[in-house]
Enzyme design. Sequence first.
Site, PDB file in Angstrom:
ATOM      1  N   HIS A  24       0.934  -1.049   0.024  1.00 13.05           N
ATOM      2  CA  HIS A  24       0.066   0.142  -0.204  1.00 13.05           C
ATOM      3  C   HIS A  24       0.995   1.665  -0.224  1.00 13.05           C
ATOM      4  O   HIS A  24       2.522   1.146   0.350  1.00 13.05           O
ATOM      5  CB  HIS A  24      -1.105   0.062   1.299  1.00 13.05           C
ATOM      6  CG  HIS A  24      -1.851  -1.058   1.556  1.00 13.05           C
ATOM      7  ND1 HIS A  24      -2.754  -1.588   1.887  1.00 13.05           N
ATOM      8  CD2 HIS A  24      -1.436  -2.412   2.125  1.00 13.05           C
ATOM      9  CE1 HIS A  24      -3.109  -2.358   2.341  1.00 13.05           C
ATOM     10  NE2 HIS A  24      -2.486  -3.484   2.291  1.00 13.05           N
ATOM     11  N   TYR A  25       0.623   2.382  -0.378  1.00 10.45           N
ATOM     12  CA  TYR A  25       0.958   3.502   0.204  1.00 10.45           C
ATOM     13  C   TYR A  25      -0.283   3.958   0.799  1.00 10.45           C
ATOM     14  O   TYR A  25      -1.001   3.927   1.194  1.00 10.45           O
ATOM     15  CB  TYR A  25       1.183   4.669  -0.703  1.00 10.45           C
ATOM     16  CG  TYR A  25       0.228   5.315  -1.689  1.00 10.45           C
ATOM     17  CD1 TYR A  25      -1.509   5.773  -1.140  1.00 10.45           C
ATOM     18  CD2 TYR A  25       0.361   5.098  -3.062  1.00 10.45           C
ATOM     19  CE1 TYR A  25      -2.631   5.753  -2.220  1.00 10.45           C
ATOM     20  CE2 TYR A  25      -0.535   6.339  -4.104  1.00 10.45           C
ATOM     21  CZ  TYR A  25      -1.867   6.546  -3.218  1.00 10.45           C
ATOM     22  OH  TYR A  25      -3.049   7.056  -4.141  1.00 10.45           O
ATOM     23  N   THR A  26       0.766   5.201   1.758  1.00 11.06           N
ATOM     24  CA  THR A  26       0.037   5.503   3.035  1.00 11.06           C
ATOM     25  C   THR A  26      -1.706   6.616   2.395  1.00 11.06           C
ATOM     26  O   THR A  26      -2.488   6.514   3.553  1.00 11.06           O
ATOM     27  CB  THR A  26       1.205   6.605   4.056  1.00 11.06           C
ATOM     28  OG1 THR A  26       1.805   7.235   3.750  1.00 11.06           O
ATOM     29  CG2 THR A  26       1.698   5.234   4.979  1.00 11.06           C
ATOM     30  N   GLU A  59       2.781  -0.919   4.496  1.00  8.08           N
ATOM     31  CA  GLU A  59       2.428  -0.037   4.400  1.00  8.08           C
ATOM     32  C   GLU A  59       3.310   1.241   3.908  1.00  8.08           C
ATOM     33  O   GLU A  59       4.471   1.358   4.425  1.00  8.08           O
ATOM     34  CB  GLU A  59       1.093   0.864   5.073  1.00  8.08           C
ATOM     35  CG  GLU A  59       0.287   0.748   5.609  1.00  8.08           C
ATOM     36  CD  GLU A  59      -0.549   1.770   4.942  1.00  8.08           C
ATOM     37  OE1 GLU A  59      -0.494   1.780   3.780  1.00  8.08           O
ATOM     38  OE2 GLU A  59      -1.937   1.128   5.115  1.00  8.08           O
ATOM     39  N   HIS A  79      -2.530  -2.665  -3.533  1.00  4.17           N
ATOM     40  CA  HIS A  79      -3.654  -2.533  -2.806  1.00  4.17           C
ATOM     41  C   HIS A  79      -5.082  -2.768  -3.814  1.00  4.17           C
ATOM     42  O   HIS A  79      -5.820  -2.545  -4.086  1.00  4.17           O
ATOM     43  CB  HIS A  79      -3.821  -1.495  -1.694  1.00  4.17           C
ATOM     44  CG  HIS A  79      -5.390  -1.399  -1.006  1.00  4.17           C
ATOM     45  ND1 HIS A  79      -5.338  -0.448  -0.551  1.00  4.17           N
ATOM     46  CD2 HIS A  79      -5.640  -2.225  -0.755  1.00  4.17           C
ATOM     47  CE1 HIS A  79      -6.044  -0.566   0.281  1.00  4.17           C
ATOM     48  NE2 HIS A  79      -6.454  -1.948   0.565  1.00  4.17           N
ATOM     49  N   ASP A  98      -3.394   2.626  -4.583  1.00  8.28           N
ATOM     50  CA  ASP A  98      -2.050   1.841  -4.186  1.00  8.28           C
ATOM     51  C   ASP A  98      -1.196   0.873  -4.556  1.00  8.28           C
ATOM     52  O   ASP A  98      -1.918   0.083  -4.536  1.00  8.28           O
ATOM     53  CB  ASP A  98      -1.843   3.332  -2.623  1.00  8.28           C
ATOM     54  CG  ASP A  98      -3.604   1.984  -2.500  1.00  8.28           C
ATOM     55  OD1 ASP A  98      -4.120   1.764  -2.495  1.00  8.28           O
ATOM     56  OD2 ASP A  98      -2.792   1.641  -0.574  1.00  8.28           O
TER      57      ASP A  98
END
Length: 245
Positions: free
Chosen positions: A26-28, A91, A133, A143
């Site tokens: 994921h990215y945050t 993340e 994700h 993401d």
Amino acid sequence: MPIHDRPSPNHGPRPDGAAVDILVLHYTGMVSAQAALDRLCDEAAQVSAHYLVEEDGTVWRLVAEDRRAWHAGRGAWGHVRDVNSRSIGVEIVNPGHEFGYRPFPAAQMRAVTDLCRDILGRWPIPPGNVIAHSDMAPDRKRDPGELFDWQALARAGVGLWPRTGDGAHFGGPPAVETVVAPLLSRLGYDLDGVGVAQALTAFQRHWHPDALGKPADTETIRRLNDLIAQTDVANSTAGLAGSRE
């Protein structure tokens, strides 16, 4: 690789018999690393991940790998509908498309690579199950996005990347519903839950970023076929290894 602990209260037991065989990146998507870390550790937020990796390469462990973190949400990959129960979630700090999406620094990519390699050393996660994700939730997630260096990650032994070479050639643009859709489904996209166009965009973000937002073409077909072939070989090899134990 040093790992810092910041326990999150947001986790639970994995269901009996649930095999950990998916790794979700994921990215945050928040304005700062601290804001993301605070949210992932806030009981009221009801979200978490197993790890968070900052842009300078700092790694935080939030949830033990044998616990079910709450990172994936609604979505599916292959036959798995409850992705949280079967996955490790990482993340990666980045403001995301809403707050100034930018490339992922080299130090961060090195840390993500090392962390993922460690995770793969502990769990039987096949290469085709190292996903974004957005792969498991194409209708609502972007993401870690098209700027994430999936190719470098695959070169390091984490996940898959299409090999170069000539593939099948078509007289014109491929028919999305009859040609592209079955291949997307076979790779792992849940076309019962999302539209073909959404799945295609997710595929482009991960495995064909130069074509993001464009119609499917012969290179799309070639890359899909190649990834499926790699997945089939990896699964066959894993099956043979298991039969020798």
